[in-house]
Design a protein around this motif. Structure first.
Motif, PDB file in Angstrom:
ATOM      1  N   SER A   1       0.820  -1.204   0.000  1.00 39.03           N
ATOM      2  CA  SER A   1       0.000   0.000   0.000  1.00 39.03           C
ATOM      3  C   SER A   1       0.852   1.251   0.000  1.00 39.03           C
ATOM      4  O   SER A   1       1.998   1.248   0.432  1.00 39.03           O
ATOM      5  N   LYS A   2       0.229   2.332  -0.450  1.00 39.00           N
ATOM      6  CA  LYS A   2       0.824   3.651  -0.335  1.00 39.00           C
ATOM      7  C   LYS A   2       0.213   4.269   0.917  1.00 39.00           C
ATOM      8  O   LYS A   2      -1.006   4.454   1.000  1.00 39.00           O
ATOM      9  N   ILE A   3       1.067   4.568   1.900  1.00 37.92           N
ATOM     10  CA  ILE A   3       0.588   4.997   3.208  1.00 37.92           C
ATOM     11  C   ILE A   3       1.130   6.379   3.541  1.00 37.92           C
ATOM     12  O   ILE A   3       2.327   6.637   3.430  1.00 37.92           O
ATOM     13  N   GLY A   4       0.235   7.249   3.983  1.00 34.72           N
ATOM     14  CA  GLY A   4       0.613   8.572   4.463  1.00 34.72           C
ATOM     15  C   GLY A   4       0.514   8.610   5.977  1.00 34.72           C
ATOM     16  O   GLY A   4      -0.443   8.092   6.547  1.00 34.72           O
ATOM     17  N   ILE A   5       1.515   9.186   6.617  1.00 36.60           N
ATOM     18  CA  ILE A   5       1.494   9.353   8.071  1.00 36.60           C
ATOM     19  C   ILE A   5       1.640  10.844   8.373  1.00 36.60           C
ATOM     20  O   ILE A   5       2.615  11.472   7.985  1.00 36.60           O
TER      21      ILE A   5
ATOM     22  N   VAL B   1       8.702  -0.272   9.932  1.00 37.24           N
ATOM     23  CA  VAL B   1       8.017  -1.571   9.886  1.00 37.24           C
ATOM     24  C   VAL B   1       7.202  -1.691   8.608  1.00 37.24           C
ATOM     25  O   VAL B   1       7.237  -2.724   7.931  1.00 37.24           O
ATOM     26  N   LEU B   2       6.474  -0.639   8.259  1.00 36.52           N
ATOM     27  CA  LEU B   2       5.638  -0.674   7.055  1.00 36.52           C
ATOM     28  C   LEU B   2       6.473  -0.797   5.779  1.00 36.52           C
ATOM     29  O   LEU B   2       6.092  -1.505   4.846  1.00 36.52           O
ATOM     30  N   ILE B   3       7.617  -0.135   5.743  1.00 38.52           N
ATOM     31  CA  ILE B   3       8.505  -0.248   4.582  1.00 38.52           C
ATOM     32  C   ILE B   3       9.082  -1.659   4.494  1.00 38.52           C
ATOM     33  O   ILE B   3       9.161  -2.235   3.403  1.00 38.52           O
ATOM     34  N   GLU B   4       9.450  -2.238   5.641  1.00 31.97           N
ATOM     35  CA  GLU B   4       9.945  -3.624   5.661  1.00 31.97           C
ATOM     36  C   GLU B   4       8.913  -4.593   5.104  1.00 31.97           C
ATOM     37  O   GLU B   4       9.268  -5.623   4.518  1.00 31.97           O
ATOM     38  N   LYS B   5       7.631  -4.247   5.258  1.00 35.58           N
ATOM     39  CA  LYS B   5       6.540  -5.093   4.760  1.00 35.58           C
ATOM     40  C   LYS B   5       6.237  -4.807   3.293  1.00 35.58           C
ATOM     41  O   LYS B   5       5.297  -5.365   2.736  1.00 35.58           O
TER      42      LYS B   5
END
Length: 175
Positions: A3-7, A26-30
């Motif tokens: 996914s493309k995720i914005g924080i 963590v999200l990038i590792e996934k």
């Protein structure tokens, strides 16, 4: 699915940003693509992202007013996107106050806005009296005294449970 995720975050002393960076790692590792924005620098559309996460710290019992205003202005976009919210506060250092259902600041926050995040979390912050301006230090010491926390002006304690932060990131990934 990647996914493309914005924080989006608001921080006073930097702990919320530190938490955001762990979530991002963590999200990038996934295998996700992640972009991190300060509330002062966000210039995109929520719809640009598959998932959108908002994190805010507490100061004097309130979340950052810019975060609250952002949520009010973008409620429809948030509702149309998979979303999450997390709060960072020192009250969450107590296990009985460390969930969205039991944290008084999080409960009060939900009462002040017309939005319910899909996923939510509460993380304990960091207490570092030496870092605070004089007035803030006195106010935080008073609050800590009232809540039976440490009041020594040399106290520096990171209460953040990093395993809990990483579990939240995995939950976001699987959402």
């Amino acid at each position: 699915m990647n996914s493309k995720i914005g924080i989006l975050y608001a921080t006073v002393d930097g702990q919320t940003l530190k938490i955001c960076n762990v979530i991002k790692e963590v999200l990038i590792e996934k295998g996700n693509s992640v972009e991190l924005f300060s509330i002062d620098d966000f210039d995109r559309k929520i719809a640009d992202f598959d998932k959108f996460v908002i994190g805010s710290s507490i100061r004097y019992g309130k979340h950052n007013p810019k975060i609250i205003e952002f949520i009010k202005e973008h409620k429809q976009e948030l509702d149309n996107t998979q979303n999450a919210f997390f709060s960072v506060n020192l009250v969450a250092r107590k296990p009985e106050r460390a969930t969205p259902e039991t944290n008084p600041y999080f409960i009060k926050f939900l009462e002040t806005i017309d939005w319910i995040p899909n996923i939510s979390a509460v993380f304990a912050g960091k207490l570092d009296y030496q870092k605070y301006p004089f007035t803030d230090r006195l106010m935080i010491q008073l609050i800590m005294w009232m809540t039976k926390g440490p009041t020594n002006s040399k106290t520096k304690i990171e209460y953040t449970d990093w395993d809990k932060v990483k579990e939240f990131a995995v939950l976001l990934n699987n959402f």
